[in-house]
Write an enzyme that holds these catalytic residues in place. Sequence first.
Site, short mmCIF file in Angstrom:
data_model
loop_
_atom_site.label_atom_id
_atom_site.label_comp_id
_atom_site.label_asym_id
_atom_site.label_seq_id
_atom_site.Cartn_x
_atom_site.Cartn_y
_atom_site.Cartn_z
N ASN A 1 8.00 -72.20 -138.21
CA ASN A 1 9.32 -71.82 -138.70
C ASN A 1 10.29 -71.80 -137.52
OD1 ASN A 1 11.62 -70.21 -139.48
ND2 ASN A 1 10.44 -69.44 -141.20
N ARG B 1 25.50 -68.67 -129.33
CA ARG B 1 26.43 -69.16 -128.33
C ARG B 1 27.37 -70.24 -128.84
NH1 ARG B 1 25.12 -68.42 -122.79
NH2 ARG B 1 26.92 -69.76 -122.39
N HIS C 1 14.17 -71.56 -143.35
CA HIS C 1 14.54 -70.62 -144.41
C HIS C 1 16.04 -70.39 -144.34
CE1 HIS C 1 13.29 -66.79 -146.81
NE2 HIS C 1 14.54 -67.13 -147.09
N ARG D 1 19.58 -69.14 -145.36
CA ARG D 1 20.10 -68.07 -146.20
C ARG D 1 21.56 -68.35 -146.53
NH1 ARG D 1 15.86 -65.45 -143.54
NH2 ARG D 1 14.68 -64.13 -144.97
N GLU E 1 12.08 -72.74 -147.39
CA GLU E 1 11.87 -71.45 -148.06
C GLU E 1 13.21 -70.88 -148.50
OE1 GLU E 1 8.07 -69.78 -145.45
OE2 GLU E 1 10.07 -68.92 -145.16
N THR F 1 14.88 -60.16 -143.19
CA THR F 1 13.76 -61.10 -143.30
C THR F 1 13.08 -60.85 -144.64
OG1 THR F 1 11.75 -61.93 -142.20
CG2 THR F 1 12.11 -59.54 -142.17
N HIS G 1 4.04 -64.40 -142.48
CA HIS G 1 4.86 -63.23 -142.15
C HIS G 1 4.10 -62.32 -141.19
CE1 HIS G 1 8.71 -61.22 -142.95
NE2 HIS G 1 8.06 -60.14 -142.53
N ASP G 2 4.57 -62.29 -139.97
CA ASP G 2 4.03 -61.44 -138.89
C ASP G 2 2.63 -61.85 -138.43
OD1 ASP G 2 6.36 -60.04 -138.79
OD2 ASP G 2 5.63 -58.28 -139.87
N GLY H 1 6.79 -68.21 -137.33
CA GLY H 1 8.01 -68.46 -136.58
C GLY H 1 8.30 -67.42 -135.53
N HIS H 2 8.62 -66.21 -135.97
CA HIS H 2 9.09 -65.18 -135.03
C HIS H 2 8.11 -64.93 -133.90
CE1 HIS H 2 11.39 -61.63 -133.78
NE2 HIS H 2 10.23 -61.04 -133.62
#
Length: 237
Positions: free
Chosen positions: A7, A18, A43, A45, A70, A100, A190-191, A213-214
């Site tokens: 992700n 920036r 994803h 939004r 997503e 999230t 997720h996580d 991703g994160h």
Amino acid sequence: MTKLSVNINKIATLRNARGGNVPDVIQAAKDLERFGAQGITIHPRPDERHIRYQDARDLKPVVKTELNIEGNPIDKFTNLVLEVIPAQVTLVPDGPDAITSNAGWDTVKHRDYLKDVIATFKAKGIRTSIFVDPDPEMVAGAAETGTDRVELYTESYAVAYAKGDKDAVLPFAEAARIAHEHGLGVNAGHDLSLDNLAYFKQHVPHLLEVSIGHALISEALYLGLEKVVNMYLERLK
């Protein structure tokens, strides 16, 4: 082998902080594939605070593995997916103000709605996946919608695993088993991280894909992007 879809929302977050085009989201997707990633996830939004809708359009001709988009299937999102035609669309019930994703679908309550949305995407040849909690009823309900896959929402596992509770993987193993019995493919996300992924993979059967991703981007700040991608791939063997 379970596929790794990266992700790239966080790369877009850095770019947007920036202005301009540094880091370059499109080049990052190319590099991630070159390093071994087997898919790219975005994803977008409604406020386009990280991935922009134009990014999805720009990524379609670039991604050579699988593009996974997503999001909550509001009209704007649905129109984007039908325009881009990714390999997979993952339906997530997050509100416009959600930082999230924070919950899976109630596939029983929203069955008819999901059936209509999924039928629209599948008519265009797009593989569909529904974000669900590891709840047997919700997984079984997903099978009634016509979806191809479910994506297991893994935050509860990640939080518990960090506290030493490895039994937190058990509901996910059962959910994956039920999904497979109903003819559904199993994704997860997720996580998930370098710390908890291997144990999850070892104990959750039928796992086709993880979307990360994160954690991956955060770990790459310390370890380097190419090295981190390959470390994930090693854990998925």
